[in-house]
Write a protein that holds these residues in place. Structure first.
Motif, PDB file in Angstrom:
ATOM      1  N   GLN A  15      53.566  36.446   4.183  1.00 41.52           N
ATOM      2  CA  GLN A  15      52.501  37.405   3.884  1.00 41.52           C
ATOM      3  C   GLN A  15      51.304  37.151   4.801  1.00 41.52           C
ATOM      4  OE1 GLN A  15      52.062  40.180   2.541  1.00 41.52           O
ATOM      5  NE2 GLN A  15      51.116  40.152   0.521  1.00 41.52           N
ATOM      6  N   ALA A  16      51.037  38.005   5.770  1.00 39.92           N
ATOM      7  CA  ALA A  16      51.793  39.164   6.219  1.00 39.92           C
ATOM      8  C   ALA A  16      53.059  38.720   6.961  1.00 39.92           C
ATOM      9  CB  ALA A  16      50.922  40.015   7.132  1.00 39.92           C
ATOM     10  N   PRO A  34      51.038  43.945  -4.221  1.00 39.22           N
ATOM     11  CA  PRO A  34      51.110  43.089  -5.416  1.00 39.22           C
ATOM     12  C   PRO A  34      52.344  43.329  -6.272  1.00 39.22           C
ATOM     13  CG  PRO A  34      48.859  43.838  -5.100  1.00 39.22           C
ATOM     14  CD  PRO A  34      49.699  44.561  -4.077  1.00 39.22           C
ATOM     15  N   ASN A  35      52.721  44.588  -6.463  1.00 36.28           N
ATOM     16  CA  ASN A  35      53.890  44.870  -7.295  1.00 36.28           C
ATOM     17  C   ASN A  35      55.184  44.390  -6.639  1.00 36.28           C
ATOM     18  OD1 ASN A  35      53.433  47.141  -5.390  1.00 36.28           O
ATOM     19  ND2 ASN A  35      55.238  48.033  -6.354  1.00 36.28           N
ATOM     20  N   GLU A  36      55.214  44.371  -5.308  1.00 38.47           N
ATOM     21  CA  GLU A  36      56.405  43.891  -4.608  1.00 38.47           C
ATOM     22  C   GLU A  36      56.557  42.379  -4.755  1.00 38.47           C
ATOM     23  OE1 GLU A  36      56.949  47.021  -0.937  1.00 38.47           O
ATOM     24  OE2 GLU A  36      55.276  45.596  -0.786  1.00 38.47           O
ATOM     25  N   VAL A  37      55.443  41.657  -4.646  1.00 40.03           N
ATOM     26  CA  VAL A  37      55.504  40.206  -4.844  1.00 40.03           C
ATOM     27  C   VAL A  37      55.885  39.899  -6.294  1.00 40.03           C
ATOM     28  CG1 VAL A  37      54.274  38.017  -4.650  1.00 40.03           C
ATOM     29  CG2 VAL A  37      53.726  39.867  -3.071  1.00 40.03           C
ATOM     30  N   ILE A  89      48.381  38.545  -5.568  1.00 42.63           N
ATOM     31  CA  ILE A  89      49.593  38.478  -4.743  1.00 42.63           C
ATOM     32  C   ILE A  89      50.091  37.042  -4.606  1.00 42.63           C
ATOM     33  CG2 ILE A  89      49.319  40.617  -3.439  1.00 42.63           C
ATOM     34  CD1 ILE A  89      47.971  39.000  -1.228  1.00 42.63           C
ATOM     35  N   THR A  90      49.595  36.154  -5.474  1.00 41.30           N
ATOM     36  CA  THR A  90      50.077  34.768  -5.439  1.00 41.30           C
ATOM     37  C   THR A  90      50.517  34.339  -6.839  1.00 41.30           C
ATOM     38  OG1 THR A  90      47.761  33.992  -5.560  1.00 41.30           O
ATOM     39  CG2 THR A  90      48.801  34.117  -3.375  1.00 41.30           C
ATOM     40  N   TRP A  91      49.699  33.533  -7.500  1.00 35.02           N
ATOM     41  CA  TRP A  91      50.160  32.917  -8.751  1.00 35.02           C
ATOM     42  C   TRP A  91      50.389  33.930  -9.867  1.00 35.02           C
ATOM     43  CZ3 TRP A  91      47.213  33.212 -13.212  1.00 35.02           C
ATOM     44  CH2 TRP A  91      45.853  33.537 -13.065  1.00 35.02           C
ATOM     45  N   ASP A 126      54.515  29.783  -6.489  1.00 34.54           N
ATOM     46  CA  ASP A 126      54.260  28.384  -6.859  1.00 34.54           C
ATOM     47  C   ASP A 126      53.367  27.671  -5.846  1.00 34.54           C
ATOM     48  OD1 ASP A 126      56.031  27.945  -9.267  1.00 34.54           O
ATOM     49  OD2 ASP A 126      57.519  28.688  -7.840  1.00 34.54           O
ATOM     50  N   ALA A 127      53.487  28.048  -4.581  1.00 35.57           N
ATOM     51  CA  ALA A 127      52.712  27.380  -3.532  1.00 35.57           C
ATOM     52  C   ALA A 127      52.587  28.320  -2.341  1.00 35.57           C
ATOM     53  CB  ALA A 127      53.388  26.081  -3.103  1.00 35.57           C
TER      54      ALA A 127
END
Length: 339
Positions: free
Chosen positions: A141-142, A151-154, A189-191, A196-197
């Motif tokens: 990402q990217a 966000p919905n894709e992640v 777009i992360t946790w 996780d990391a």
């Protein structure tokens, strides 16, 4: 003008000023200094969650050390075949993890799709000790083709990982460009999406030499710190890595720099399209993949523009990368220079 890579750019004034200020006195080594002690708090505020931050000097170290904490030496890491860890880290992932295997799959514009990922994981044949079982999914990402996960894709990929009991890692070498494009919270777009990391990139976007391993599962911190030491990536003058990161995130310097690079790429894209070029696919961040006629490619080179061919996308496809310091005025002048 150099569009060969954003790695050719210098470090930004905010980082230089912070390093200069920190270069006047002694301080405890190996992260025992006051500056390094501020990292977890600063990034916890950035991500709106308690996180653990482990800085390293290279993106390769950030990616590979992170993955070494997420998979076993005999496990598998599913990634896109265009992923940086698959195409550009040599055998670094296997080296750092002690033997984990990359399992590459396809997807449009270097992105994994949740449904296809679900089918891919379910279709893995379990041959017991004779096969490699996936333990982690890695997304970029990217992406390496300049596209961005929404966000919905992640979150959809995160759901697949949860369903199959897999860890989710994000290579964020150009994370700032993705966030600037999406205008969203880094948490979204992360946790919050199951990551996780992340390797939080800074070097390409204004730092001198530092990327951060950001752990949303803070229980991994000791393991990652041990892996960093064992691999030779624990800096004695740790404070200079921390100083760069704090200056980078302070006052949203990281987003300001990334937004400028994205805008510069968009400006260049408009000029090239106006001269008959076409984008190989939509450009979300600071990278353009452009189909050029031989004549236009020659004109650009004659005008002193540097860029790379990208034969994996086609014989006449070229990559242009804008940086935090790319002069948009010079891009505009380029249009006049080309006549």
């Amino acid at each position: 003008m150099n569009f060969a890579s954003d790695n050719v750019s210098p470090f930004c004034p905010e980082v230089l000023e912070a390093l200069s200020a920190e270069a006047k006195s002694n301080a405890p080594a190996y992260g025992g200094d006051d500056i390094s002690q501020q990292l977890d708090h600063a990034f916890s505020e950035l991500f709106d969650k308690e996180v653990a931050v482990i800085p390293v000097a290279t993106g390769t170290a950030a990616n590979c050390i992170s993955l070494s904490a997420l998979v076993s030496p005999y496990g598998g890491i599913i990634c896109h075949h265009e992923a940086h860890i698959n195409e550009d880290e040599s055998t670094g992932v296997a080296f750092f993890t002690g033997g984990a295997k990359l399992i590459a799959m396809d997807g449009p514009t270097a992105k994994l799709e949740a449904d296809a990922l679900d089918r891919f994981v379910a279709g893995q044949v379990n041959r017991g000790v004779h096969s490699v079982a996936p333990e982690c999914v890695a997304i970029t990402q990217a992406t390496e083709l300049g596209t961005v996960y929404r966000p919905n894709e992640v979150a959809a990929i995160g759901d697949v990982c949860s369903k199959h009991d897999l860890r989710l890692f994000m290579d964020g070498a150009r994370f700032a460009n993705a966030v600037a494009h999406l205008d969203c919270s880094p948490a979204d777009i992360t946790w919050k999406a199951g990551v996780d990391a992340i390797s939080f990139g800074a070097t390409k976007n204004g730092a001198m030499a530092v990327d951060a391993i950001v752990l949303f599962d803070t229980s991994l911190k000791h393991r990652v710190e041990q892996a960093r030491k064992r691999s030779g990536h624990l800096h004695s003058k740790h404070r200079y890595l921390a100083t760069q990161l704090l200056a980078y995130v302070k006052n949203d310097v990281w987003l300001k720099n990334a937004a400028h690079a994205n805008k510069a790429a968009a400006t260049l894209g408009e000029i090239l399209i106006g001269r008959g070029a076409s984008l190989a696919h939509p450009a979300d961040g600071n990278e353009l993949f452009v189909k050029l006629s031989p004549e236009l490619a020659s004109q650009l080179r004659d005008a002193g523009v540097m860029f790379h061919p990208w034969p994996s996308l086609g014989a006449d496809i070229y990559r242009f990368v804008a940086a935090w310091n790319t002069d948009i005025g010079q891009i505009t002048e380029l249009n006049t220079t080309l006549g």
